[in-house]
Motif scaffolding. Structure first.
Motif, short mmCIF file in Angstrom:
data_model
loop_
_atom_site.label_atom_id
_atom_site.label_comp_id
_atom_site.label_asym_id
_atom_site.label_seq_id
_atom_site.Cartn_x
_atom_site.Cartn_y
_atom_site.Cartn_z
N GLU A 104 0.83 -1.21 0.00
CA GLU A 104 0.00 0.00 0.00
C GLU A 104 0.86 1.25 0.00
O GLU A 104 0.59 2.21 -0.73
N LEU A 105 1.87 1.25 0.83
CA LEU A 105 2.74 2.41 0.96
C LEU A 105 3.40 2.75 -0.37
O LEU A 105 3.44 3.92 -0.79
N GLU A 106 3.93 1.75 -1.05
CA GLU A 106 4.60 1.98 -2.34
C GLU A 106 3.61 2.48 -3.39
O GLU A 106 3.93 3.38 -4.19
N ALA A 107 2.39 1.93 -3.39
CA ALA A 107 1.38 2.37 -4.35
C ALA A 107 1.03 3.83 -4.13
O ALA A 107 0.85 4.61 -5.08
N ILE A 108 0.92 4.23 -2.87
CA ILE A 108 0.60 5.62 -2.55
C ILE A 108 1.76 6.54 -2.90
O ILE A 108 1.56 7.64 -3.43
N ALA A 109 2.97 6.10 -2.64
CA ALA A 109 4.15 6.94 -2.90
C ALA A 109 4.36 7.18 -4.39
O ALA A 109 4.99 8.18 -4.77
N ARG A 110 3.83 6.30 -5.23
CA ARG A 110 4.03 6.45 -6.68
C ARG A 110 3.14 7.50 -7.32
O ARG A 110 3.43 7.95 -8.44
N VAL A 111 2.07 7.90 -6.66
CA VAL A 111 1.14 8.83 -7.30
C VAL A 111 1.70 10.25 -7.23
O VAL A 111 2.56 10.57 -6.42
N SER A 112 1.17 11.10 -8.10
CA SER A 112 1.60 12.50 -8.13
C SER A 112 1.16 13.21 -6.87
O SER A 112 0.04 13.00 -6.38
N GLY A 113 2.01 14.07 -6.33
CA GLY A 113 1.69 14.77 -5.10
C GLY A 113 2.28 14.05 -3.90
O GLY A 113 2.91 12.99 -4.03
N LYS A 114 2.09 14.60 -2.73
CA LYS A 114 2.66 14.03 -1.51
C LYS A 114 1.55 13.66 -0.55
O LYS A 114 0.89 14.53 0.03
N ALA A 115 1.32 12.35 -0.38
CA ALA A 115 0.26 11.88 0.51
C ALA A 115 0.65 12.03 1.97
O ALA A 115 1.82 11.89 2.33
N SER A 116 -0.34 12.31 2.81
CA SER A 116 -0.16 12.27 4.25
C SER A 116 -0.66 10.91 4.73
O SER A 116 -1.83 10.56 4.51
N VAL A 117 0.22 10.13 5.36
CA VAL A 117 -0.14 8.76 5.72
C VAL A 117 -0.09 8.54 7.23
O VAL A 117 0.72 9.13 7.94
N HIS A 118 -1.00 7.66 7.68
CA HIS A 118 -1.06 7.20 9.06
C HIS A 118 -0.74 5.70 9.01
O HIS A 118 -1.51 4.94 8.40
N LEU A 119 0.34 5.25 9.61
CA LEU A 119 0.63 3.83 9.65
C LEU A 119 -0.16 3.16 10.76
O LEU A 119 -0.19 3.65 11.89
N LYS A 120 -0.80 2.03 10.41
CA LYS A 120 -1.62 1.33 11.39
C LYS A 120 -0.95 0.05 11.86
O LYS A 120 -0.62 -0.82 11.06
N ILE A 121 -0.79 -0.08 13.16
CA ILE A 121 -0.26 -1.29 13.78
C ILE A 121 -1.42 -2.13 14.31
O ILE A 121 -2.36 -1.59 14.91
N ASP A 122 -1.38 -3.44 14.07
CA ASP A 122 -2.39 -4.33 14.63
C ASP A 122 -2.06 -4.59 16.10
O ASP A 122 -1.02 -5.16 16.42
N THR A 123 -2.94 -4.16 16.99
CA THR A 123 -2.72 -4.35 18.42
C THR A 123 -3.63 -5.44 19.00
O THR A 123 -3.88 -5.48 20.20
N GLY A 124 -4.15 -6.32 18.13
CA GLY A 124 -4.93 -7.45 18.60
C GLY A 124 -6.30 -7.61 17.98
O GLY A 124 -6.90 -8.68 18.04
N LEU A 125 -6.83 -6.55 17.35
CA LEU A 125 -8.16 -6.64 16.76
C LEU A 125 -8.13 -7.30 15.39
O LEU A 125 -9.13 -7.82 14.92
N SER A 126 -6.96 -7.27 14.73
CA SER A 126 -6.79 -7.85 13.39
C SER A 126 -7.73 -7.21 12.38
O SER A 126 -8.38 -7.88 11.60
N ARG A 127 -7.78 -5.87 12.41
CA ARG A 127 -8.61 -5.12 11.47
C ARG A 127 -7.71 -4.21 10.63
O ARG A 127 -7.51 -3.05 10.93
N ASN A 128 -7.17 -4.76 9.57
CA ASN A 128 -6.40 -3.99 8.59
C ASN A 128 -5.15 -3.33 9.16
O ASN A 128 -4.70 -2.31 8.66
#
Length: 235
Positions: A104-128
């Protein structure tokens, strides 16, 4: 017959004004996914913006784009997508994006412009979320891309399960470890973990931002307390 829900928009705004004050110094994200829980996406987005919230939680890119088409310019955050989602449109319209994998990160980085990203860590819920064992590599790559000017790595976040106090406490501990590692690698952004139940029940889970959804519509965020206990109304 299609079911409809109604809410007094002034009450919704008042609830959010109250929440903003209660959560300080943490900022507030108003989550308006699923057509603002059936109450009207654009109308609720405008009221939330007027209430002083900092960012709208829109679930997916399409909802964020619908807000932009309606003239809503408040920052928006989308977290449900795949590497094939329309990241180009999201970045072009200033929609912040959750990332759980290097793909996902690489796909976002390839587009024109500069995306603001929030990295999500799985802390036990296993939701993305990113698995703990994959977290160092994801953070490292995000830092590299930020230094190259391809993205802005602005936040680390996760979801609580809400299964029990013990489970939530364990999730918070995992989250803190993940944030600490990210900071050691160069992360300088903010944190968000709690949605309505966690934000109201655990003040020390608020960090710099909380995500408020159904509570803003007057539903009690805590099972053994009434909405009125928190100054919330639904009419």
């Amino acid at each position: 017959m299609t079911a409809t829900k109604h809410i007094n928009l002034q009450t919704f705004r008042n609830n959010l004004v109250s929440v903003v004050e209660r959560m300080r110094p943490a900022r507030v994200m108003a989550v308006i996914k699923a057509d603002a829980y059936g109450h009207g996406l654009v109308e609720c987005a405008k009221e939330a913006s007027a209430a002083g919230i900092d960012i709208l939680g829109v679930l997916d890119i399409e909802t964020g784009l619908a807000l932009r088409s309606a003239g809503v310019t408040t920052p928006a955050f989308a977290w449900l997508h795949s590497p094939n989602s329309n990241f180009s449109a999201a970045v072009a319209h200033g929609i912040e994006l959750s990332v759980s994998s290097i793909e996902e990160l690489e796909a976002i980085a390839r587009v024109s412009g500069k995306a603001s990203v929030h990295l999500k860590i799985d802390t036990g819920l296993s939701r993305n979320g990113c698995r703990v064992e994959d977290w160092p590599a994801l953070v490292t790559r995000a830092i590299e891309l930020q230094r190259a000017g391809a993205i802005e790595f602005i936040a680390v976040w996760s979801h609580l399960s809400g299964a029990s106090v013990e489970a939530d406490t364990e999730s918070k501990a995992l989250f803190d470890v993940a944030v600490e590692l990210a900071q050691e690698l160069g992360f300088e952004g903010y944190r968000h973990l709690a949605s309505s139940p966690g934000a109201f029940a655990y003040p020390d889970f608020r960090y710099e931002l909380v995500r408020i959804g159904v509570a803003a519509f007057g539903t009690s965020p805590v099972s053994d307390r009434s909405a009125k206990d928190f100054g919330l109304r639904n009419t």
